[in-house]
Design a protein around this motif. Structure first.
Motif, PDB file in Angstrom:
ATOM      1  N   LEU A  65       0.851  -1.182   0.000  1.00 55.43           N
ATOM      2  CA  LEU A  65       0.000   0.000   0.000  1.00 55.43           C
ATOM      3  C   LEU A  65       0.885   1.229   0.000  1.00 55.43           C
ATOM      4  CD1 LEU A  65      -2.585  -0.882   2.780  1.00 55.43           C
ATOM      5  CD2 LEU A  65      -2.830  -1.179   0.335  1.00 55.43           C
ATOM      6  N   ILE A  66       0.361   2.323  -0.508  1.00 53.61           N
ATOM      7  CA  ILE A  66       1.026   3.608  -0.416  1.00 53.61           C
ATOM      8  C   ILE A  66       0.378   4.356   0.743  1.00 53.61           C
ATOM      9  CG2 ILE A  66       1.409   5.825  -1.545  1.00 53.61           C
ATOM     10  CD1 ILE A  66       1.278   4.282  -4.230  1.00 53.61           C
ATOM     11  N   LEU A  67       1.180   4.823   1.690  1.00 54.41           N
ATOM     12  CA  LEU A  67       0.688   5.611   2.809  1.00 54.41           C
ATOM     13  C   LEU A  67       1.056   7.061   2.543  1.00 54.41           C
ATOM     14  CD1 LEU A  67       0.653   4.921   6.507  1.00 54.41           C
ATOM     15  CD2 LEU A  67       1.691   7.045   5.724  1.00 54.41           C
ATOM     16  N   GLU A  68       0.062   7.924   2.541  1.00 45.24           N
ATOM     17  CA  GLU A  68       0.292   9.349   2.301  1.00 45.24           C
ATOM     18  C   GLU A  68      -0.108  10.116   3.557  1.00 45.24           C
ATOM     19  OE1 GLU A  68      -1.496  12.814  -0.610  1.00 45.24           O
ATOM     20  OE2 GLU A  68      -1.475  10.748  -1.339  1.00 45.24           O
ATOM     21  N   ASP A  69       0.845  10.792   4.176  1.00 41.68           N
ATOM     22  CA  ASP A  69       0.609  11.594   5.378  1.00 41.68           C
ATOM     23  C   ASP A  69       0.294  13.012   4.933  1.00 41.68           C
ATOM     24  OD1 ASP A  69       0.627  13.041   7.718  1.00 41.68           O
ATOM     25  OD2 ASP A  69       2.543  12.254   8.423  1.00 41.68           O
ATOM     26  N   VAL A 115      -4.370  10.518   7.247  1.00 39.08           N
ATOM     27  CA  VAL A 115      -3.527   9.523   6.593  1.00 39.08           C
ATOM     28  C   VAL A 115      -4.363   8.854   5.517  1.00 39.08           C
ATOM     29  CG1 VAL A 115      -2.280   7.348   6.900  1.00 39.08           C
ATOM     30  CG2 VAL A 115      -2.136   9.125   8.636  1.00 39.08           C
ATOM     31  N   VAL A 116      -3.800   8.728   4.321  1.00 40.82           N
ATOM     32  CA  VAL A 116      -4.504   8.100   3.203  1.00 40.82           C
ATOM     33  C   VAL A 116      -3.739   6.856   2.790  1.00 40.82           C
ATOM     34  CG1 VAL A 116      -5.255   8.403   0.805  1.00 40.82           C
ATOM     35  CG2 VAL A 116      -5.383  10.320   2.406  1.00 40.82           C
ATOM     36  N   LEU A 117      -4.458   5.737   2.624  1.00 41.97           N
ATOM     37  CA  LEU A 117      -3.874   4.507   2.096  1.00 41.97           C
ATOM     38  C   LEU A 117      -4.372   4.320   0.682  1.00 41.97           C
ATOM     39  CD1 LEU A 117      -4.399   2.082   5.113  1.00 41.97           C
ATOM     40  CD2 LEU A 117      -2.312   3.283   4.463  1.00 41.97           C
ATOM     41  N   ARG A 118      -3.451   4.040  -0.242  1.00 45.19           N
ATOM     42  CA  ARG A 118      -3.817   3.788  -1.637  1.00 45.19           C
ATOM     43  C   ARG A 118      -3.149   2.517  -2.112  1.00 45.19           C
ATOM     44  NH1 ARG A 118      -1.503   7.337  -5.056  1.00 45.19           N
ATOM     45  NH2 ARG A 118      -0.245   8.350  -3.499  1.00 45.19           N
ATOM     46  N   SER A 119      -3.771   1.887  -3.062  1.00 45.04           N
ATOM     47  CA  SER A 119      -3.198   0.698  -3.675  1.00 45.04           C
ATOM     48  C   SER A 119      -2.030   1.099  -4.573  1.00 45.04           C
ATOM     49  CB  SER A 119      -4.256  -0.019  -4.508  1.00 45.04           C
ATOM     50  OG  SER A 119      -3.702  -1.150  -5.125  1.00 45.04           O
ATOM     51  N   VAL A 120      -0.998   0.266  -4.621  1.00 46.01           N
ATOM     52  CA  VAL A 120       0.125   0.492  -5.531  1.00 46.01           C
ATOM     53  C   VAL A 120      -0.341   0.270  -6.966  1.00 46.01           C
ATOM     54  CG1 VAL A 120       2.410  -0.345  -6.209  1.00 46.01           C
ATOM     55  CG2 VAL A 120       1.837  -0.109  -3.798  1.00 46.01           C
ATOM     56  N   GLU A 121      -1.244  -0.717  -7.146  1.00 43.71           N
ATOM     57  CA  GLU A 121      -1.763  -1.028  -8.471  1.00 43.71           C
ATOM     58  C   GLU A 121      -2.755   0.056  -8.889  1.00 43.71           C
ATOM     59  OE1 GLU A 121      -2.039  -3.344  -5.915  1.00 43.71           O
ATOM     60  OE2 GLU A 121      -0.304  -4.523  -6.489  1.00 43.71           O
TER      61      GLU A 121
END
Length: 102
Positions: free
Chosen positions: A33-37, A42-48
């Protein structure tokens, strides 16, 4: 959007949050997952890359989620789209939910 409280769990010297399986399936999370602070969240996004929904798929998902369309009349006269564009889409009460993609 539904709100849930997720407990922190100790794993060695770190702490972790377990995501519900339904969230993992819905957002197509695989191995990373990509974690964006963002400072305040905090936002979690899929790498795909996420699949893009068509307007009719978006409408179907909104209908299944029983989203409130009360404000639609306020913006429907802003010139974005003609009512005839949506005439081919059945009302939410007639839409059958799709099975979840695996």
């Amino acid at each position: 959007m539904k709100t849930q409280t997720l407990p922190l769990k100790r794993i060695g010297r770190s702490q972790a949050v377990c995501l519900p399986a339904a969230v993992i399936r819905r957002y197509h999370f695989k191995t990373e997952l990509i974690l964006e602070d963002r400072g305040h969240e905090v936002v979690l996004r899929s790498v795909e890359p996420q699949p893009q929904l068509s307007w009719s798929e978006t409408y179907r998902e909104m209908a299944v989620a029983n989203e409130d369309w009360a404000d639609w009349n306020a913006v429907s006269s802003d010139g974005v789209g003609d009512a005839n564009e949506w005439s081919h889409i059945p009302p939410p009460s007639l839409i059958k939910p799709r099975r979840a993609r695996k």
